[in-house]
Design a protein around this motif. Structure first.
Motif, mmCIF file in Angstrom:
data_model
loop_
_atom_site.group_PDB
_atom_site.id
_atom_site.type_symbol
_atom_site.label_atom_id
_atom_site.label_comp_id
_atom_site.label_asym_id
_atom_site.label_seq_id
_atom_site.Cartn_x
_atom_site.Cartn_y
_atom_site.Cartn_z
ATOM 1 N N SER A 118 0.830 -1.090 -0.245
ATOM 2 C CA SER A 118 -0.276 -0.156 -0.071
ATOM 3 C C SER A 118 0.746 1.166 0.038
ATOM 4 C CB SER A 118 -0.970 -0.110 1.159
ATOM 5 O OG SER A 118 -0.151 0.207 2.409
ATOM 6 N N GLN A 119 1.800 1.270 0.680
ATOM 7 C CA GLN A 119 2.646 2.261 0.788
ATOM 8 C C GLN A 119 3.372 2.613 -0.480
ATOM 9 O OE1 GLN A 119 3.252 4.572 3.665
ATOM 10 N NE2 GLN A 119 1.376 3.418 3.863
ATOM 11 N N ILE A 121 2.352 1.679 -3.377
ATOM 12 C CA ILE A 121 1.384 2.006 -4.662
ATOM 13 C C ILE A 121 0.980 3.493 -4.308
ATOM 14 C CG2 ILE A 121 -0.779 1.422 -5.755
ATOM 15 C CD1 ILE A 121 0.154 -1.309 -5.433
ATOM 16 N N PHE A 122 0.451 3.807 -3.046
ATOM 17 C CA PHE A 122 -0.221 4.820 -2.946
ATOM 18 C C PHE A 122 0.462 6.060 -2.277
ATOM 19 C CE2 PHE A 122 -3.469 1.243 -2.849
ATOM 20 C CZ PHE A 122 -4.055 1.644 -3.767
ATOM 21 N N GLY A 125 4.477 5.823 -4.831
ATOM 22 C CA GLY A 125 4.179 5.521 -6.251
ATOM 23 C C GLY A 125 5.512 5.078 -7.238
ATOM 24 N N LEU A 186 -4.566 -2.701 -8.442
ATOM 25 C CA LEU A 186 -4.313 -1.286 -8.087
ATOM 26 C C LEU A 186 -3.189 -0.582 -8.438
ATOM 27 C CD1 LEU A 186 -4.787 -2.865 -4.221
ATOM 28 C CD2 LEU A 186 -6.243 -1.614 -5.558
ATOM 29 N N ARG A 190 -3.577 3.121 -10.137
ATOM 30 C CA ARG A 190 -3.077 4.161 -9.365
ATOM 31 C C ARG A 190 -1.647 4.883 -9.949
ATOM 32 N NH1 ARG A 190 -3.847 7.916 -5.377
ATOM 33 N NH2 ARG A 190 -1.692 8.687 -4.593
#
Length: 198
Positions: A118-119, A121-122, A125, A186, A190
């Motif tokens: 999650s870190q 990808i979101f 980046g 995801l 993103r």
């Protein structure tokens, strides 16, 4: 290879393979971190583009969550699946408490990897190549250990859940691929991974 719930040979082989791959990824990330420390301003050899790189992940706060580089966790943690797998192949039988402790470790690893995904990808980046190798082996390893502890009763569960876990062991590759697909979707939504390739 013979397989039984008491001596899960296929699980043991996977743990050894996954542990070796995970350890190599952690070792590679550790050497990259040393390279960046010794050569300030340089780039990591796994930095291929702004999207696909290790450098940002390694030098970010997320790369040293516990006050030291995350790959150090891998260098130590991936030894456990290798040892457990080799012990099973050598004929070892483990007590319930041992499997629960091993499952707790794998659950921590899985949760940590989900957080790192999650870190990456979101927040950051980026998609770190060696990090992704770690994701690829951690996810099915967690599923395999969880299902094994359920089907053998090491993790208390109703009989129906135990039977279901036993059947799901045969579908483990599909569960892993489905998880990879979720991460890929995801990342695409993103980061537009496909668009960055053209």
């Amino acid at each position: 290879m013979t397989e039984s719930r008491n001596r899960p040979v296929a699980l043991a082989v996977w743990l050894v393979i996954a542990g070796a791959i995970g350890w190599w990824a952690a070792f590679s990330l550790t050497t990259e971190r040393f390279h960046l420390l010794m050569n300030p301003g340089s780039t990591a050899s796994c930095d291929f583009s702004p999207l696909v790189q290790c450098g940002l992940n390694l030098t970010s706060p997320q790369g040293s969550v516990f006050g030291f580089p995350n790959p150090v966790l891998g260098l130590t943690g991936w030894v456990a699946p290798i040892v457990v797998g080799m012990a099973i192949l050598a004929g070892a039988r483990f007590s319930r408490w041992f499997w629960l402790l091993f499952l707790a470790g794998m659950t921590f690893a899985f949760g940590f990897v989900v957080w790192l995904i999650s870190q990456s990808i979101f927040v950051l980046g980026t998609l770190c190549p060696w990090c992704m190798v770690t994701w690829v082996v951690t996810i099915p390893s967690f599923y395999a250990v969880l299902l094994h502890t359920l089907r053998t009763g090491a993790l208390p569960a109703p009989a129906g859940v135990r039977r279901g876990a036993g059947k799901l062991m045969g579908w483990l590759p599909l569960l892993a691929v489905a998880s990879y697909a979720v991460v890929a979707v995801l990342a695409q939504l993103r980061l537009d991974v496909l668009g960055s390739l053209f």
